[in-house]
Motif scaffolding. Structure first.
Motif, PDB file in Angstrom:
ATOM      1  N   ALA A 201      46.463  64.105  15.813  1.00  0.00           N
ATOM      2  CA  ALA A 201      46.446  62.743  14.981  1.00  0.00           C
ATOM      3  C   ALA A 201      46.982  62.030  15.914  1.00  0.00           C
ATOM      4  CB  ALA A 201      47.521  63.300  13.971  1.00  0.00           C
TER       5      ALA A 201
ATOM      6  N   ARG B 144      44.458  61.287  18.805  1.00  0.00           N
ATOM      7  CA  ARG B 144      43.821  60.225  18.381  1.00  0.00           C
ATOM      8  C   ARG B 144      43.875  58.489  17.894  1.00  0.00           C
ATOM      9  NH1 ARG B 144      39.017  60.484  18.977  1.00  0.00           N
ATOM     10  NH2 ARG B 144      38.275  62.343  18.166  1.00  0.00           N
ATOM     11  N   ARG B 145      45.326  58.615  17.122  1.00  0.00           N
ATOM     12  CA  ARG B 145      45.875  57.434  17.364  1.00  0.00           C
ATOM     13  C   ARG B 145      46.328  56.473  18.576  1.00  0.00           C
ATOM     14  NH1 ARG B 145      49.239  60.388  13.849  1.00  0.00           N
ATOM     15  NH2 ARG B 145      50.611  59.890  15.077  1.00  0.00           N
TER      16      ARG B 145
END
Length: 457
Positions: free
Chosen positions: A243, A246-247
């Motif tokens: 996560a 991806r951020r």
């Protein structure tokens, strides 16, 4: 006279604040020796066995298998100084401690997995991490553990606004992030200790109450039904890392099909000529890993990381090559250290060793961190292509699909050739498409004409 000493979950290093009990290695009533492993736990990094610093008889265990405990929570109690039964070894307080003090002495602190105390362990033990200083133990009277009810936010619970029983700072931070009043949470730990699972349960309950529509009731029940799998341990750590990647990383992907017929022929020749029991066969993954190190020597921009706070690209001198490995506990990425200085045979041997450790859950935190570039062979799942998520904080990942016979124009004629799809996902901050395309084209050229590698050997 017997003394009952309490052993708490020690600091397992690498910034870890909690661990999940996977398997107890002793039962209540068992006689344990100093430094004997008593429980197997899973952290966000790996599976580890935790040794007990006391020798004696186990009088109580705290936490069932599957329970999550913070560092510092009680694990078990041991009665030391008891008279042994026939056929059982005598028990003792760890060497170097005063009577009843239980002071523990560190041994073999080398930055790996296990925590060791005392001086009575065998010399050939596994390497272990340096634990936090152990508080001198004192004789305590510990009642038998009693199962605690599941924790839920209870109106009116802990109305006194004094301190709450929370060991882990991570638990307090999690509660603050979600605006949860810890005074209104009932802890499921010993003596009401609030664990991370208690806070997560309270957060879920609050979210469900806020998000659930007033009507229809039957539809609400059906929406909430289903199996819930906690994101914790290795799987939770992977989820957090993906996560974050991806951020934070503006990634892009390019790919190319390559004729791997000559690579497969070269591998067959290598294994036919030099393979033996002493020198095992070279795998396709090992050859591709060697190709990667050669390509990174030509395109060092991709062996880097981004320091966002300093707004700098940090190009790294060594190649520590990670490779994705699927296990029963989830995806892990073991790291081949100094891959740039290894040949294909050495890389292959290290990949085999790390793969076996991953399969048995014995990878150490040090073997799972510090990678600079990742090779992902998703072809083992029978697929041709993928756009993987970069392994943060790295800058690129090479993906390899399955190698299958396909129609291919070879030397001006249509032929059946062994074809593979290669993909490169890269951080667009460290380079542009020209560099990424050059890297991928060089890898494809080495796959199609392995003799290209001779220039770098």
């Amino acid at each position: 006279m017997a003394q009952v000493l309490e052993f708490k979950l020690p600091d397992l290093g690498e910034g870890l604040t909690e661990a999940e009990i996977v398997r107890w290695l002793v039962e209540v009533g068992d006689v344990v020796a100093i430094d004997q492993p008593v429980v197997e736990v899973e952290t966000a990094k790996a599976m580890v066995e935790v040794p007990c610093p006391y020798g004696g008889v186990v009088t109580a265990r705290f936490g069932e298998e599957g329970a999550e405990l913070p560092v510092g929570a009680p694990l078990l109690t041991v009665a030391v100084g008891t008279a042994p039964k026939a056929g059982q070894p005598a028990t003792s307080v760890p060497s170097g401690s005063d009577s009843g003090s239980g002071a523990a002495e560190e041994t073999e602190s080398s930055g790996n997995v296990l925590v060791g105390y005392g001086t009575g362990a065998p010399a050939a033990r596994r390497r272990r991490v340096r634990p936090a200083p152990v508080t001198a133990a004192v004789p305590v009277v510990v009642p038998a553990p009693v199962p605690s009810p599941a924790s839920v936010p209870v109106a009116g619970a802990h109305e006194a606004r004094g301190p709450v029983a929370v060991v882990s700072p991570l638990v307090r931070k999690l509660a603050r992030q979600h605006g949860l009043d810890l005074h209104r949470v009932v802890g499921s730990g010993r003596d009401g200790l609030i664990l991370r699972t208690d806070v997560e349960s309270a957060i879920r309950t609050a979210d469900e109450e806020l998000s659930a529509p007033a009507a229809p009731v039957a539809r609400t029940a059906s929406v909430l039904a289903g199996e819930r799998v906690p994101l914790r341990g290795v799987r939770g750590a992977v989820a957090d890392k993906l996560a974050r990647s991806r951020r934070e990383i503006p990634d892009a992907t390019c790919w190319v099909d390559a004729d791997a017929t000559e690579l497969m022929a070269a591998r067959a020749a290598m294994n036919g000529a030099g393979a033996s029991a002493v020198t095992p066969k070279v795998s396709v993954l090992a050859l591709l890993a060697r190709v990667c190190t050669a390509a990174l020597a030509r395109f060092p921009e991709l062996n880097s990381t981004v320091d966002a706070e300093a707004r700098e690209i940090v190009r790294l001198p060594e190649v520590h090559l990670g490779f994705a490995a699927q296990t029963e506990r989830g995806l892990v990425v073991p790291v081949v250290r100094d891959a740039h200085s290894r040949n294909a045979e050495s890389i292959g041997a290290e990949i085999a060793r790390l793969t076996e450790a991953a399969r048995t859950g014995k990878l150490t935190p040090a073997q799972l961190t510090g990678g600079t570039f990742t090779l992902n062979n998703y072809g083992v799942f029978g697929v041709d292509g993928s756009t993987p998520i970069i392994n943060h904080p790295e800058a690129a990942m090479l993906g390899v699909g399955r190698i299958v016979p396909k129609p291919w124009v070879h030397q001006g004629e249509l032929a059946v050739r062994q074809v593979v799809q290669l993909s490169l996902t890269f951080d667009h901050r460290v380079c542009d498409g020209g560099t990424a395309g050059g890297f991928l084209r060089y890898v494809a050229d080495c796959v199609e004409q392995p003799a290209v590698l001779l220039r770098t050997l």
